[in-house]
Design an enzyme around this catalytic site. Structure first.
Site, PDB file in Angstrom:
ATOM      1  N   ASP A  70      30.509  99.125  44.556  1.00  0.00           N
ATOM      2  CA  ASP A  70      29.470  98.426  45.313  1.00  0.00           C
ATOM      3  C   ASP A  70      30.002  97.147  45.936  1.00  0.00           C
ATOM      4  OD1 ASP A  70      26.876  99.713  45.472  1.00  0.00           O
ATOM      5  OD2 ASP A  70      26.962  99.773  43.289  1.00  0.00           O
TER       6      ASP A  70
ATOM      7  N   ARG B 256      25.338 100.627  30.585  1.00  0.00           N
ATOM      8  CA  ARG B 256      24.719  99.983  31.745  1.00  0.00           C
ATOM      9  C   ARG B 256      23.268 100.421  31.835  1.00  0.00           C
ATOM     10  NH1 ARG B 256      26.768 101.295  37.662  1.00  0.00           N
ATOM     11  NH2 ARG B 256      25.609 103.212  37.339  1.00  0.00           N
TER      12      ARG B 256
ATOM     13  N   CYS C   2      35.370  97.886  36.564  1.00  0.00           N
ATOM     14  CA  CYS C   2      34.969  99.234  36.168  1.00  0.00           C
ATOM     15  C   CYS C   2      34.672 100.141  37.362  1.00  0.00           C
ATOM     16  CB  CYS C   2      33.774  99.196  35.217  1.00  0.00           C
ATOM     17  SG  CYS C   2      32.284  98.551  35.989  1.00  0.00           S
TER      18      CYS C   2
ATOM     19  N   GLU D 273      28.845  93.032  41.249  1.00  0.00           N
ATOM     20  CA  GLU D 273      29.078  94.037  42.294  1.00  0.00           C
ATOM     21  C   GLU D 273      28.380  93.656  43.595  1.00  0.00           C
ATOM     22  OE1 GLU D 273      27.797  97.898  40.944  1.00  0.00           O
ATOM     23  OE2 GLU D 273      26.020  97.100  39.959  1.00  0.00           O
TER      24      GLU D 273
ATOM     25  N   GLY E 151      32.113  95.665  39.517  1.00  0.00           N
ATOM     26  CA  GLY E 151      31.865  97.030  40.012  1.00  0.00           C
ATOM     27  C   GLY E 151      32.391  97.082  41.434  1.00  0.00           C
ATOM     28  N   THR E 152      33.643  97.461  41.566  1.00  0.00           N
ATOM     29  CA  THR E 152      34.279  97.331  42.885  1.00  0.00           C
ATOM     30  C   THR E 152      33.832  98.403  43.879  1.00  0.00           C
ATOM     31  OG1 THR E 152      36.170  98.420  41.888  1.00  0.00           O
ATOM     32  CG2 THR E 152      36.325  96.038  42.200  1.00  0.00           C
TER      33      THR E 152
ATOM     34  N   HIS F  38      58.938 128.177  50.885  1.00  0.00           N
ATOM     35  CA  HIS F  38      58.440 126.897  51.383  1.00  0.00           C
ATOM     36  C   HIS F  38      57.173 126.471  50.636  1.00  0.00           C
ATOM     37  CE1 HIS F  38      56.180 124.373  54.308  1.00  0.00           C
ATOM     38  NE2 HIS F  38      57.367 123.830  54.471  1.00  0.00           N
TER      39      HIS F  38
ATOM     40  N   ARG G  87      77.401 117.646  51.838  1.00  0.00           N
ATOM     41  CA  ARG G  87      76.118 117.637  51.133  1.00  0.00           C
ATOM     42  C   ARG G  87      75.354 116.378  51.492  1.00  0.00           C
ATOM     43  NH1 ARG G  87      79.418 119.912  47.281  1.00  0.00           N
ATOM     44  NH2 ARG G  87      78.599 121.801  46.320  1.00  0.00           N
TER      45      ARG G  87
ATOM     46  N   ARG H 269      27.087 105.189  32.482  1.00  0.00           N
ATOM     47  CA  ARG H 269      26.017 105.143  33.491  1.00  0.00           C
ATOM     48  C   ARG H 269      24.836 105.939  32.942  1.00  0.00           C
ATOM     49  NH1 ARG H 269      30.918 105.931  36.969  1.00  0.00           N
ATOM     50  NH2 ARG H 269      30.826 104.474  38.723  1.00  0.00           N
TER      51      ARG H 269
HETATM   52  C1  PEP Z   1      30.545 100.127  41.014  1.00  0.00           C
HETATM   53  O1  PEP Z   1      29.680  99.864  41.854  1.00  0.00           O
HETATM   54  O2  PEP Z   1      31.723  99.805  41.132  1.00  0.00           O
HETATM   55  C2  PEP Z   1      30.202 100.873  39.795  1.00  0.00           C
HETATM   56  C3  PEP Z   1      31.102 101.040  38.843  1.00  0.00           C
HETATM   57  O3  PEP Z   1      28.962 101.398  39.690  1.00  0.00           O
HETATM   58  P1  PEP Z   1      28.440 102.667  40.470  1.00  0.00           P
HETATM   59  O4  PEP Z   1      29.619 103.389  41.011  1.00  0.00           O
HETATM   60  O5  PEP Z   1      27.678 103.464  39.471  1.00  0.00           O
HETATM   61  O6  PEP Z   1      27.564 102.071  41.516  1.00  0.00           O
HETATM   62 MG    MG Z   2      27.618  99.954  41.346  1.00  0.00          MG
END
Ligand code: PEP
Ligand code: MG
Length: 847
Positions: free
Chosen positions: A734, A583, A796, A710, A731-732, A420, A77, A527
């Protein structure tokens, strides 16, 4: 005990390690330590198996000499480091040859001897030597099967157990190295160099005189995790035969549908229950036990972690924790955060009208809709266009695995629950219907012909329900899944364990309701632009955009104000007691305008303006780089009335919600900030409006103003920006776009080439780039905190829902992450993992 670098006899004290010999070998050692009746077993470690695949065989004579008795029959096995990584199937009865056949004929009779020999020749030929199955179908005696083997192979059937065992070990070792096996286990998180161990065990025959047979037992329902003895037992059978022929097998527990082991052999049944309870307590896991009964005596051949669907997995670990077998923190760590998203499978809306096109096997739960595609490449192409698709095949093969990754669901004409397609789809958490009777799939013509003759082709939409096995016409609405007590326990324990907040990005009351249901800590991003896309509001919004000057604009905004106020009042009431971060308007205004002919004519009519004027105005608003143009706080500076209206709506809604007894402290967030002065200008106006609304309403309220970090400049200048802000929320999306200079909307075109070439390890929009963007996060947070030590710091962007980013944010001391509502459970569990693992690491550093 024999222990060579190449293999080790499993005894209570042998040096068997999960990371060297695999989980199965380790588990067998634990069973042996528990003094369960386990047949003699030898473990071959990963490095030796790798050598076998490369052509370097181990010393088989020594290995075989460890097994005595007559006849000497063995099984092999697989034993990978983690059972989810799979491994080739077991091969039984190695050692069956003319001599063993004669011995078995004398002791157990011709029938048993013939059956074992025939089985072995077939499995050796088909599974080990990879011969076609078809010619063996007609061979019903060992002699006939041998003749087929010898004709196909042009050599005699091997009689020496060493030759047989060598072929089996080689075949299993090489199967593990194959491309599709590698892709499949990597999909389950296995590293590229994951090893395979093998265990060689003396066969405990379930065939012979008296009460002999074999079976499989587990003590929970694999779909729900609810305690329940499930499995089957079959007399005169081996391996997992009882499961393959349920109509001929016995139930284990007394059952109205037929005879049971409990009635046939009550003592053995009681012994089995005892084995189950002991395994659960000692192995701290819910196990599936493979057993044989040899003339009334129980042997335990193997115990593996009981296979389970996502829901059962959660139920099993919560029950282990509730019973005090494992601590809660371990229960949390045992659930991969991504598994929770599988629990959240969508289901077909029970009230939705449905037209059933076909019915098949409910092979993997959840509902999925999309257009039909007929090959894996098409599925991948659909994914790159962000289009939902259902991959339709007659049956799937390993070549389809990449396409299955890309598809939203899988439908096959053939197959069942263990085919499968079904196995892979369950592994991937992908809805799947197999064996859809009445469908004819033609991959060549790219059509599906239904039982009534109707033909569907590429691009037609269907919905599959992998929980019921139905195939439905069109895109059928789906509804959110039901979540049970175990899920709620995991959420509650995660809340107790984690030390970083989890909020939701929610723009609508529906989103917020879902998020509140998941026990979120608040809304981290609302948003507001999404509130304007409703047709009635869009017209007013467009009037505002087309306004000739401030007074016209003010008139349109006057009409938008009560709409926004109602939106916010509803949100504040629903989220009473929790923070809600709103926002201010962010996107470029032209996103609210029509782009094609008819829409522009309709707009001209609605605004009662000449078409040519409307066209000219729209053209004048076009920008070369809209994402870097007139958007975010720039709108707030250039057209302050918009933000003023939004601020007033927020404050008036606060007063209304407070009046209804809600607890509200609104948070207002300014997007796309690059400089302190932007914040200063907006803040001054918002403060003035807050004062005005307090005065008009005679109601006191507080609010918190924050900045979305951002742009890289905002991160660099976070110190001076923090002077103006209660919170900084990164705002990761942008920030990634601007740090890389890479368009969020166009990156998909070349991202796979970039990842394939190793330019980027991952798509940075999916997985936070901790080296680059992460450095800006650390720097921004540190500079902000240096100026304002109590400032709230958050993330965010989409990364807020990814476990790795959450761990990063926690280490960086962020206060919370915010993600889409459906990712909240995953984020909470990931936050708990990060906290538990983080404090473990801290403890070990201290000690
Ligand atoms: C961002 O830019 O990370 C963000 C949360 O804003 P949006 O996606 O609305 O530009
Ligand atoms: Mg943004």
């Amino acid at each position: 005990m024999l222990d060579t670098p190449r293999f080790t006899e499993i005894t209570p004290t042998a040096d068997i390690k999960g990371e060297r010999h695999g989980k199965r070998a380790k588990c067998l050692q634990r069973l042996i330590r528990m003094e369960l009746p386990v047949p003699h077993t030898v473990a071959i470690p990963f490095d030796a198996v790798r050598d076998i695949a490369g052509g370097k065989m181990i010393d088989l004579s020594t290995l075989i000499s460890l097994f005595d008795g007559e006849p000497r029959l063995l099984s092999v096995r697989s034993s990978s480091e983690t059972p989810d990584w799979g491994g080739p199937g077991a091969v039984l009865n190695i050692g069956m040859n003319d001599h063993a056949h004669a011995w078995l004929s004398n002791t157990l009779g011709d029938a048993v001897a013939d059956k074992l020999y025939l089985r072995f020749i077939r499995s050796f030929a088909i599974e080990v030597m990879r011969l076609d199955e078809a010619p063996f179908e007609a061979a019903t005696t060992p002699a006939a099967a041998r003749a087929v083997f010898e004709e196909e192979m042009e050599e005699p059937f091997p009689q020496d157990i060493r030759d047989q065992l060598a072929a089996v070990l080689r075949a299993m070792a090489r199967a593990w190295e194959g491309t599709s096996a590698r892709l499949l286990r990597q999909a389950q998180g296995a590293p590229a160099d994951a090893g395979l161990g093998l265990v060689v065990q003396r066969m405990a025959q379930g065939m012979g005189p008296g009460q002999s047979g074999s079976g499989v037992v587990q003590f929970v329902d694999p779909a729900t995790g609810v305690p329940q003895v499930t499995g089957r037992y079959m007399g005169q059978a081996m391996g997992r035969e009882a499961l393959r022929a349920p109509d001929r097998a016995l139930y284990l527990t007394r059952d109205a549908r037929g005879p049971s082991l409990e009635e046939l052999l009550p003592e053995v049944y009681a012994e089995l229950l005892d084995v189950g309870a002991r395994c659960r307590a000692r192995l701290r896991e819910e196990m599936q036990v493979e057993f044989t009964i040899d003339q009334g005596r129980l042997a335990v051949l193997d115990a593996v972690r009981c296979p389970r669907e996502a829901r059962a997995g959660v139920a099993i670990v919560t029950a282990l924790a509730r019973d005090g077998i494992i601590p809660r923190s371990e229960a949390l760590l045992r659930i991969a955060p991504a598994t929770l998203s599988r629990l959240l499978h969508r289901q077909i809306d029970i009230d939705a009208p449905r037209t059933v096109l076909a019915r098949g096997v409910a092979a993997s739960p959840g509902a999925a809709s999309g257009r039909l595609v007929f090959d894996p490449a098409e599925a991948q192409a659909a994914l790159s266009r962000d289009e939902a698709c259902i991959l339709v095949r007659r049956e799937t093969s390993p070549d389809d695995v990449r396409g299955m990754h890309a598809a939203d669901g899988v439908l096959t004409e053939r197959g069942g629950t263990t085919s499968h397609a079904a196995v892979i789809a369950r592994g991937l958490g992908l809805p799947c219907v197999t064996g859809a009777t009445g469908l004819r799939v033609s991959g060549k013509d790219r059509t599906v012909t239904l039982a009534d003759g109707r033909v569907l082709g590429e691009g037609d939409n269907i919905t599959i329900d992998g929980s019921s096995g139905e195939v439905l016409d069109g895109l059928v609405p789906t509804q959110e899944p039901m979540l049970d007590d175990a899920f709620r326990d995991i959420m509650a324990w995660s809340d107790q364990a984690r030390d970083i907040g989890v909020r939701a990005n929610a723009d609508t009351v529906a989103d917020a309701t879902l998020a509140r249901g998941f026990g979120v800590d608040g809304i981290g991003l609302c948003r507001t632009e999404h509130m304007f896309f409703d047709p009635a509001r869009l017209t007013v919004m467009r009037e505002m955009i087309f306004a000739e000057g401030p007074s016209d604009r003010a008139a349109a905004l006057e009409r938008l104000l009560p709409m926004q106020r109602d939106d916010f009042t509803e949100l504040f009431t629903l989220m009473s007691g929790l923070p809600v971060c709103i926002r201010l308007l962010d996107p470029p205004l032209h996103e609210f305008l029509p782009s094609e002919g008819q829409g522009i004519s309709d707009l001209a009519a609605a605004l009662d303006r000449p078409l040519s004027e409307v066209k000219t105005r729209i053209a004048a608003m076009q920008e070369y780089n809209p994402m870097l143009g007139m958007r975010g706080v720039r709108l707030g500076i250039a057209m302050p009335e918009i933000y003023e209206m939004q601020a007033r709506a927020i404050f008036e809604a606060t007063v209304a919600a407070l009046g209804e007894g809600s607890v509200v402290t609104p948070e207002i967030m300014i997007p796309l900030v690059t400089a302190r002065r932007e914040v200063e200008l907006v803040k001054r106006r918002i403060d003035a409006i807050a004062a005005a609304v307090r005065e008009e309403s005679g109601t006191e309220f507080d609010y918190r103003l924050g900045v979305m970090v951002e742009t890289p400049r905002a991160a660099l200048r976070a110190g001076e920006i923090a002077e103006m802000a209660h919170f900084l929320s990164f705002g990761t999306n942008d920030l990634t776009q601007m740090t890389y200079g890479l368009s969020r909307d166009d990156a998909g075109r070349f991202m796979s080439a970039y990842v394939n070439e190793g330019v980027y390890p991952e798509d940075p929009f999916g997985t936070l780039d901790v080296d680059g963007v992460g450095e800006l996060l650390l720097l921004g947070a540190a500079r902000g905190r240096a100026v304002r030590p109590d400032i709230t710091v958050a993330l965010c962007g989409e990364h807020g829902g990814s476990p790795e980013s959450i761990a990063f944010c926690r280490l960086a001391g962020f206060d919370y992450v915010s993600c889409s509502p459906f990712r909240v459970p995953v984020a909470k569990l990931a936050a708990a993992h990060a906290t538990i693992l983080g404090s473990d690491a801290a403890d070990s550093r201290r000690s």
